[in-house]
Design an enzyme around this catalytic site. Sequence first.
Site: not given
Ligand code: EPU
Length: 423
Positions: A22-23, A115, A120, A306, A398
């Site tokens: 998915k991701n 969220c 986030r 995850d 999802r």
């Molecule tokens: N963060 C910031 N600023 C930003 C972006 C992120 O501070 O601009 C922080 C977040 O709050 C968090 C950390 O950085 O503490 C990592 O967040 P990240 O941005 O890597 O998360 P994401 O890219 O939004 C993806 C996956 C998530 C998974 C995370 C971490 C997708 C669609 N989602 O989210 O997947 O938990 O990476 O590996 O790829 C799930 O599948 O259940 C899911 C939540």
Amino acid sequence: MDRIFIHGGRPLRGTVKIGGSKNSALPILAATLLTRGKCTISRVPDLSDIHYMLTILSTLGCEVERASGIVRVCAQKICTQALYDTVRKMRASICIIGPLLGREGEATVSLPGGCVIGDRPIDLHLRGFEKLGTAIRMQGGNIKALAPRLKGNTIFLRGKHGSTVLGTDNVMMAAALADGITVIEGAAEEPEVVDLASFLVKMGACIEGAGTSRIVIEGVKELYGAEHEIIPDRIEAGTFLVAAAICGEGVTVQHVAPQHLQSVTETLRKTGLRIEIGTNSITLHKRGKSQPLKVDAKPHPGFPTDMQAQMCALLSTTEGLSTVTDHIFPRRFMHLAELKRMGANIELEGATATIRGVPILGAAPVMASDLRASAALILAGLQAEGITEVHRVYHIDRGYERIDEKFNGLGAHIERVKTSSLR
Ligand code: EPU
């Protein structure tokens, strides 16, 4: 709204086929916006998050066709605006900003809402776009990004909880069509970032270093249609492996990339389980008593956040004292209250859950709060005495394709019931 009823206490045996990630699929589908050419993406899982992304692409003007795991997208003519109603259902919709900026030099996209797994922010995404020469402003809950010409730069994308996966994806997609060279320092190293980079390269992008903390992108003038197969979903595979650790008597997950699951298999080995790794399969043999653990969820190649909730379900009935710390999402512990209702002995302090294993969990009605929390509740239900009723299963749809059918194929007894038929 469906509910799931799990008749606990049945051993799992056999083989389960894992679907596409998915991701990986979400940003790769967003990347099809970067070209007027036709893209064909295979092994796309049938999940509600994927459906939301395809709806967003259609709303932006893309022609989208979908048949048995294959999605064809043609973004011949697109608009650059995705407002609240289109994107509110899924946070990952922010990864359309990078491709829209790269191709059209502008994007108006609704800011994702709150969220349940914690704060986030998207400050790192926005910082990346600004470094590429984008002017960003907020208006009426929307991000308005404008960059008549993107220009390569050096961008540091690590925040206090580590690197950002979708932020790295977003900046990489925008930079693929920028003038000059972009260097992302502190890039996320997750396999899904590597998968996106390999799709972009097939489209004609010039990218090196994906999978390391330094990605170098040399902007090109144009990208073209391409074909790509999505990598296996390491989190779906990991979830079945943890289920096998809980109540398996020999379970094989097939069509997986074992190298993406190393931290999960190493952690399960530490509990005393015997694991065989094949070329594209992993078999977990159940062996006597398992050992308590200290689990630290960290960015890749660390243990994935995850999979944190699922580990809490396993350790709830592992004799001894275990701890689970989430360094990425320190507040991602909504599942604990529900596991406690099933008899688990867990205390949460800060980002660490201390779990004292109990001999057995008892069935209870429980509420899924987010995707991985609902997976943890299903795993808890598989081992509990009695029938566990899981509410709000739309969370699980999802990110897990036909999870009830897949578990039943391994010998579980899970029923999915439409709420209307419960009245
Ligand atoms: N963060 C910031 N600023 C930003 C972006 C992120 O501070 O601009 C922080 C977040 O709050 C968090 C950390 O950085 O503490 C990592 O967040 P990240 O941005 O890597 O998360 P994401 O890219 O939004 C993806 C996956 C998530 C998974 C995370 C971490 C997708 C669609 N989602 O989210 O997947 O938990 O990476 O590996 O790829 C799930 O599948 O259940 C899911 C939540």
